[in-house]
Write an enzyme that holds these catalytic residues in place. Structure first.
Site, mmCIF file in Angstrom:
data_model
loop_
_atom_site.group_PDB
_atom_site.id
_atom_site.type_symbol
_atom_site.label_atom_id
_atom_site.label_comp_id
_atom_site.label_asym_id
_atom_site.label_seq_id
_atom_site.Cartn_x
_atom_site.Cartn_y
_atom_site.Cartn_z
ATOM 1 N N GLU A 180 0.779 -1.225 -0.098
ATOM 2 C CA GLU A 180 -0.187 0.019 0.067
ATOM 3 C C GLU A 180 0.867 1.281 -0.020
ATOM 4 O O GLU A 180 0.372 2.351 0.285
ATOM 5 C CB GLU A 180 -0.830 -0.042 1.206
ATOM 6 C CG GLU A 180 -1.973 -0.964 1.223
ATOM 7 C CD GLU A 180 -3.032 -0.939 2.405
ATOM 8 O OE1 GLU A 180 -3.736 -0.178 2.245
ATOM 9 O OE2 GLU A 180 -2.547 -1.351 3.475
ATOM 10 N N SER B 35 -6.247 -2.615 1.313
ATOM 11 C CA SER B 35 -6.502 -2.401 0.047
ATOM 12 C C SER B 35 -7.070 -3.817 -0.997
ATOM 13 O O SER B 35 -6.877 -3.633 -1.872
ATOM 14 C CB SER B 35 -5.254 -1.638 -0.768
ATOM 15 O OG SER B 35 -5.001 -0.232 0.003
ATOM 16 N N TYR C 25 -9.215 2.053 -6.317
ATOM 17 C CA TYR C 25 -8.339 3.079 -6.776
ATOM 18 C C TYR C 25 -8.344 3.288 -8.231
ATOM 19 O O TYR C 25 -7.760 4.362 -8.721
ATOM 20 C CB TYR C 25 -6.973 2.520 -6.295
ATOM 21 C CG TYR C 25 -6.727 2.565 -4.960
ATOM 22 C CD1 TYR C 25 -6.761 3.441 -4.188
ATOM 23 C CD2 TYR C 25 -6.486 1.005 -4.183
ATOM 24 C CE1 TYR C 25 -6.881 3.516 -2.646
ATOM 25 C CE2 TYR C 25 -6.497 1.041 -2.895
ATOM 26 C CZ TYR C 25 -6.673 2.276 -2.026
ATOM 27 O OH TYR C 25 -6.650 1.975 -0.569
ATOM 28 N N ARG D 289 -12.043 4.230 10.033
ATOM 29 C CA ARG D 289 -13.095 4.223 9.129
ATOM 30 C C ARG D 289 -13.527 2.590 9.423
ATOM 31 O O ARG D 289 -12.847 1.790 9.110
ATOM 32 C CB ARG D 289 -12.575 4.281 7.636
ATOM 33 C CG ARG D 289 -13.808 4.590 6.631
ATOM 34 C CD ARG D 289 -13.498 4.326 5.284
ATOM 35 N NE ARG D 289 -12.992 2.897 4.770
ATOM 36 C CZ ARG D 289 -11.840 2.310 4.516
ATOM 37 N NH1 ARG D 289 -11.025 3.135 4.146
ATOM 38 N NH2 ARG D 289 -11.828 1.024 4.228
ATOM 39 N N ASP E 191 -15.966 -0.590 8.078
ATOM 40 C CA ASP E 191 -16.806 -0.994 7.035
ATOM 41 C C ASP E 191 -17.886 -2.034 7.557
ATOM 42 O O ASP E 191 -17.517 -2.962 8.102
ATOM 43 C CB ASP E 191 -15.933 -1.726 6.041
ATOM 44 C CG ASP E 191 -14.663 -0.777 5.476
ATOM 45 O OD1 ASP E 191 -14.644 0.577 6.162
ATOM 46 O OD2 ASP E 191 -13.905 -1.112 5.081
ATOM 47 N N GLU F 173 -14.641 -4.836 8.842
ATOM 48 C CA GLU F 173 -13.500 -4.440 9.769
ATOM 49 C C GLU F 173 -13.269 -2.790 9.859
ATOM 50 O O GLU F 173 -14.051 -2.184 9.402
ATOM 51 C CB GLU F 173 -12.248 -4.573 8.667
ATOM 52 C CG GLU F 173 -12.347 -3.794 7.163
ATOM 53 C CD GLU F 173 -10.992 -4.322 6.256
ATOM 54 O OE1 GLU F 173 -10.000 -4.625 6.692
ATOM 55 O OE2 GLU F 173 -11.026 -3.786 4.894
ATOM 56 N N ASN G 22 -10.348 0.194 9.774
ATOM 57 C CA ASN G 22 -8.992 1.141 9.445
ATOM 58 C C ASN G 22 -8.588 1.968 10.435
ATOM 59 O O ASN G 22 -9.213 3.072 10.590
ATOM 60 C CB ASN G 22 -9.046 1.548 8.101
ATOM 61 C CG ASN G 22 -9.542 0.474 7.058
ATOM 62 O OD1 ASN G 22 -8.605 -0.339 6.657
ATOM 63 N ND2 ASN G 22 -10.951 0.053 6.855
ATOM 64 N N GLY H 53 -7.524 5.953 4.110
ATOM 65 C CA GLY H 53 -6.814 6.782 3.026
ATOM 66 C C GLY H 53 -7.295 8.154 2.984
ATOM 67 O O GLY H 53 -8.665 8.329 3.450
#
Length: 325
Positions: free
Chosen positions: A16, A166, A236, A274, A276, A288, A290, A294
């Site tokens: 990443e 990612s 991405y 963040r 999910d 999960e 984070n 990002g």
């Protein structure tokens, strides 16, 4: 007012690192120039460097995370941690910075290590009544019983490296014959693999941060992937639609925001995280969290911040001030 020195750590040692460099560049661009001096710090396997505007590199003194700029020694007041993956999202950098006495903007070393380890994080959160998919764990070198796995998680299922981001190494498996190749693929990223029931429903992500002690949830984002799931290409390379706010009911929005705040509180997080979720039959299931989401132009948290009417400059100031205080 004396400007504070903020070292923006970016890069890292994982797949990443390029995305992390984009996040770090965004933070350097939007940090309030009236309040802070921002210094891009590249933390790479070949070394740790302050990279000046003209591209020259000054090595970081690992005794105190200081570096030389224009003949002066700069010791940062804080580190804005933009590293996705190891060593900035798994607790290693956090532990080192704590040892040398430099505060940093993301979760503490234990929280970072825990949230980076998907299966340990799920195990802890299940104990607090957070809904999660059925899961099965496999370590490299152990015997793999396909029948037992499918009996536990069913088909379709997701096969994921336990400690990677990612969506590197993730597969959606629809038939038993595809299970072993998917596990082998995940083992290329990590020697621990997590296999989960594929939940059916919209994927919704929500950022959470702390300001003056209050835990605040950002607006929700719905992920509509053109691919089988929200993989690297979808994240991405434009193969997805990200809709902020998510097209879900007010009740579902409140449920997800409350769940994300509860996770932040239960895990004793700091900075911005963040989480999910998949909403299956009106119920949010946690996927999960984070601890270093990002912050690049394509990333979800900056879009959620803008949706609130706040600028990224204001938001980044909140994260830095919260760290300094």
């Amino acid at each position: 007012m004396t400007k504070k020195h903020v070292a923006v750590a970016m890069g890292g040692y994982s797949s990443e690192f390029e995305i992390s460099l984009q996040s770090g560049a965004m933070v350097c661009e939007y940090l309030d120039k009236e309040k802070y001096h921002a210094y891009p710090i590249h933390i790479l396997e070949e070394g740790w460097f302050y990279v000046s505007e003209n591209g020259t590199k000054a090595p970081i003194n690992k005794e105190d995370f200081s570096f030389e700029k224009d003949g002066k020694t700069i010791k940062p007041d804080c580190v804005f941690n933009c590293i996705h993956g190891t060593p900035g999202e798994d607790g290693q950098l956090q532990a080192y910075l704590r040892l040398v006495g430099v505060p940093q903007t993301s979760a503490g070393y234990y929280q970072a290590a825990l949230t980076f380890n998907k299966r340990d994080c799920l195990s802890v959160l299940k104990g607090f009544g957070i809904n999660c998919a059925n899961s099965y764990y496999v370590n490299k070198g152990t015997t793999i019983d396909k029948e037992e796995i499918i009996k536990k998680v069913g088909l379709p299922c997701f096969v994921k490296p336990n400690r990677a981001g990612s969506s590197f190494g993730v597969s959606k498996v629809k038939e038993m014959d595809a299970l072993i190749p998917a596990i082998e693929k995940a083992f290329q990223e990590d020697n621990e693999v997590l296999i989960e029931t594929a939940l059916i429903g919209p994927e919704v992500q929500v950022g959470v941060y702390k300001h003056k002690g209050e835990i605040i949830a950002l607006p929700t984002t719905e992920i509509v992937s053109k691919n089988e799931f929200f993989d690297y290409e979808a994240k991405y390379l434009g193969a997805s639609e990200e809709i902020t706010p998510a097209r879900i009911s007010e009740k579902e929005t409140q449920k997800i925001q409350a769940e994300a705040k509860k996770i932040y509180q239960v895990l004793n997080m700091n900075g911005v995280s963040r989480s999910d979720f998949i909403i299956q039959k009106g119920k949010p299931y946690f996927i999960e969290t984070n601890s270093n989401p990002g912050l690049s132009k394509e990333s979800i948290v900056p879009k959620q911040v803008r949706e609130t009417g706040m600028s990224l400059t204001e938001f980044f100031s909140i994260l830095v001030e919260d760290t300094l205080n």
